[in-house]
Design a protein around this motif. Structure first.
Motif, PDB file in Angstrom:
ATOM      1  N   TRP A  85      31.425  44.865  50.306  1.00  0.00           N
ATOM      2  CA  TRP A  85      30.141  45.483  49.997  1.00  0.00           C
ATOM      3  C   TRP A  85      29.013  44.484  50.641  1.00  0.00           C
ATOM      4  O   TRP A  85      28.072  44.903  51.179  1.00  0.00           O
ATOM      5  CB  TRP A  85      29.873  45.859  48.541  1.00  0.00           C
ATOM      6  N   LEU A  86      29.315  43.093  50.352  1.00  0.00           N
ATOM      7  CA  LEU A  86      28.329  42.282  51.125  1.00  0.00           C
ATOM      8  C   LEU A  86      28.181  42.274  52.558  1.00  0.00           C
ATOM      9  O   LEU A  86      27.220  42.273  53.344  1.00  0.00           O
ATOM     10  CB  LEU A  86      28.721  40.872  50.880  1.00  0.00           C
ATOM     11  N   ARG A 280      30.679  44.641  41.098  1.00  0.00           N
ATOM     12  CA  ARG A 280      30.631  43.285  40.704  1.00  0.00           C
ATOM     13  C   ARG A 280      31.101  42.383  41.644  1.00  0.00           C
ATOM     14  O   ARG A 280      31.532  41.259  41.360  1.00  0.00           O
ATOM     15  CB  ARG A 280      31.304  43.325  39.430  1.00  0.00           C
ATOM     16  N   GLU A 281      30.960  42.487  42.781  1.00  0.00           N
ATOM     17  CA  GLU A 281      31.309  41.687  43.947  1.00  0.00           C
ATOM     18  C   GLU A 281      30.228  40.712  44.217  1.00  0.00           C
ATOM     19  O   GLU A 281      30.199  39.794  44.929  1.00  0.00           O
ATOM     20  CB  GLU A 281      31.374  42.492  45.429  1.00  0.00           C
ATOM     21  N   PHE A 282      28.933  40.836  43.597  1.00  0.00           N
ATOM     22  CA  PHE A 282      27.973  39.808  43.823  1.00  0.00           C
ATOM     23  C   PHE A 282      28.358  38.551  43.152  1.00  0.00           C
ATOM     24  O   PHE A 282      27.885  37.640  43.555  1.00  0.00           O
ATOM     25  CB  PHE A 282      26.742  40.472  43.052  1.00  0.00           C
ATOM     26  N   LYS A 283      29.153  38.418  42.532  1.00  0.00           N
ATOM     27  CA  LYS A 283      29.869  37.249  41.600  1.00  0.00           C
ATOM     28  C   LYS A 283      30.661  36.485  42.805  1.00  0.00           C
ATOM     29  O   LYS A 283      30.731  35.293  42.575  1.00  0.00           O
ATOM     30  CB  LYS A 283      30.953  37.422  40.563  1.00  0.00           C
ATOM     31  N   ASP A 284      31.082  37.021  43.653  1.00  0.00           N
ATOM     32  CA  ASP A 284      32.070  36.400  44.788  1.00  0.00           C
ATOM     33  C   ASP A 284      30.826  35.600  45.608  1.00  0.00           C
ATOM     34  O   ASP A 284      31.503  34.682  46.532  1.00  0.00           O
ATOM     35  CB  ASP A 284      32.845  37.312  45.414  1.00  0.00           C
ATOM     36  N   PHE A 289      29.273  30.644  48.544  1.00  0.00           N
ATOM     37  CA  PHE A 289      28.152  29.846  48.966  1.00  0.00           C
ATOM     38  C   PHE A 289      28.422  28.618  48.752  1.00  0.00           C
ATOM     39  O   PHE A 289      28.173  27.339  49.183  1.00  0.00           O
ATOM     40  CB  PHE A 289      27.107  30.358  48.083  1.00  0.00           C
ATOM     41  N   GLU A 290      29.490  28.129  47.597  1.00  0.00           N
ATOM     42  CA  GLU A 290      29.748  26.779  47.266  1.00  0.00           C
ATOM     43  C   GLU A 290      30.795  26.132  48.057  1.00  0.00           C
ATOM     44  O   GLU A 290      30.819  25.105  48.219  1.00  0.00           O
ATOM     45  CB  GLU A 290      30.038  26.759  45.703  1.00  0.00           C
ATOM     46  N   THR A 291      31.700  27.441  48.524  1.00  0.00           N
ATOM     47  CA  THR A 291      32.961  26.725  49.015  1.00  0.00           C
ATOM     48  C   THR A 291      32.690  26.686  50.838  1.00  0.00           C
ATOM     49  O   THR A 291      33.788  26.240  51.498  1.00  0.00           O
ATOM     50  CB  THR A 291      34.060  27.316  48.893  1.00  0.00           C
TER      51      THR A 291
END
Length: 389
Positions: A85-86, A280-284, A289-291
């Motif tokens: 989705w992103l 709920r793919e926004f959590k990924d 972003f961190e990795t």
């Protein structure tokens, strides 16, 4: 008598020459204006084709870079099937760029007379015109969101995605023959074959290659890729139908192209944004972003660059649909694929040097496919000029 007859013939001849001269003068002006319009048309054709090639190359490079930096190029990585989705939202989210170009174009090049004629044409049948335009943009926005998401799923789930993707050219040919009454000749058919071969040969040169033993996910991805090709092909043909039947003639072609791309992208972005939160793919996104291997700023820049590259390519595709046809737009996109894949191989060193001649052959096929369709357009323009004369 002889002198009188001679002078009479001379006067008659002079009158005939004067009449011919008077007739040739507006005809000459018409020919000059027609030549100018044809040259201007060819310039926009090559500008739009350049946008397609540039967008295709940059989007392919940046997408492979994103896959590698987020670890999605590893077959057993748990993130392999996430983020669809992103990706579909990013593909449409750069509509502020085309909206800015639309405002800039209208402020610089639109005149008061065109604005008045456009507004009067709208006011004469405002309800029906607005309804048709609204339906056109809604349908295109839904199709944009549909094929973006279906392609993202197919790419991440199916090993044979690029082979299914190649059938897009076949579906576009079928739809444009039915919907747009497009006529084919041997040069167009040759162009379709060459561009399809060019894409098929180098289609596997990619950083992302799904695992082969995923079972139902493979079948699911194959069906998504198949319906994605249908949605994309249908969107191109609906665009052409909209330019022919819905967009008012008083609207300049550049404004019409920018307006169509902007409005459809806004609707598609909204649909993908809803899908991103519902799934709920926004959590990924936070995890990516961190990795991200090259740091957080480059993660943001890569997504922005990817979105702009996709928007540039889409803008070129819509422009070619408006100027020529939906089939030519798709052919140019396919002809640009070998160049993009060759640059991916050079940039990321995905394949050995044993089959380098395949890549050269694919690039040559793409160039010949593009040239074949351009020659067909040239012949059709010459035929119209002869008929008008």
């Amino acid at each position: 008598m002889g002198f009188h007859n001679k002078s009479s013939d001379g006067i008659t001849q002079e009158r005939e020459e004067a009449t011919i001269g008077d007739e040739n003068q507006p005809r000459a002006l018409l020919d000059r204006s027609q030549i100018f319009e044809t040259q201007n048309w060819w310039i926009w054709i090559f500008i739009s084709s350049g946008l397609v090639v540039t967008g295709r190359v940059l989007s392919t490079l940046l997408l492979n870079f994103y896959f590698i930096q987020t670890g999605r190029d590893v077959c057993d990585d748990p993130k392999q099937f996430k983020g669809t989705w992103l990706m579909s939202m990013v593909q449409n989210a750069a509509f502020p760029f085309t909206a800015f170009l639309l405002l800039l174009w209208r402020s610089l090049f639109s005149n008061h007379r065109e604005t008045l004629s456009s507004s009067s044409s709208y006011s004469s049948s405002s309800c029906s015109s607005f309804g048709k335009l609204f339906l056109l943009y809604i349908s295109l926005g839904v199709l944009f969101a549909a094929y973006s998401q279906l392609y993202a799923i197919g790419r991440t789930h199916c090993v044979f995605f690029f082979w299914i993707f190649t059938t897009q050219l076949i579906f576009t040919s079928i739809f444009t023959a039915i919907i747009n009454k497009h006529k084919f000749n041997r040069w167009i058919i040759l162009s379709i074959i060459l561009s399809g071969v060019a894409t098929g040969i180098t289609s596997s040169d990619d950083a992302y290659y799904p695992c082969e033993g995923e079972g139902w996910k493979m079948s699911y991805g194959a069906w998504c890729a198949f319906f994605g090709t249908l949605a994309f092909s249908l969107s191109l043909c609906i665009m052409q139908l909209g330019f022919q039947k819905v967009i008012p003639n008083s609207e300049s072609k550049v404004s019409a192209v920018l307006m169509m791309q902007t409005n459809a992208s806004v609707i598609a972005t909204f649909i993908c944004l809803v899908g991103l939160f519902v799934s709920r793919e926004f959590k990924d996104i936070k995890e990516d972003f961190e990795t991200f291997k090259h740091g957080k700023p480059l993660y943001v820049l890569s997504l922005i660059g990817l979105s702009l590259a996709w928007q540039v390519m889409s803008l070129g595709l819509v422009g070619l649909v408006c100027l020529a046809s939906s089939l030519f737009s798709n052919v140019v996109s396919f002809c640009a694929t070998p160049l993009a894949n060759i640059l991916v191989v050079l940039a990321f060193q995905f394949m050995d040097d044993d089959i380098e001649w395949f890549k050269g052959g694919a690039l040559l096929a793409g160039i010949l496919g593009f040239s074949s369709y351009v020659y067909s357009l040239h012949k059709s323009i010459k035929k119209k000029e002869m008929e008008s004369q």
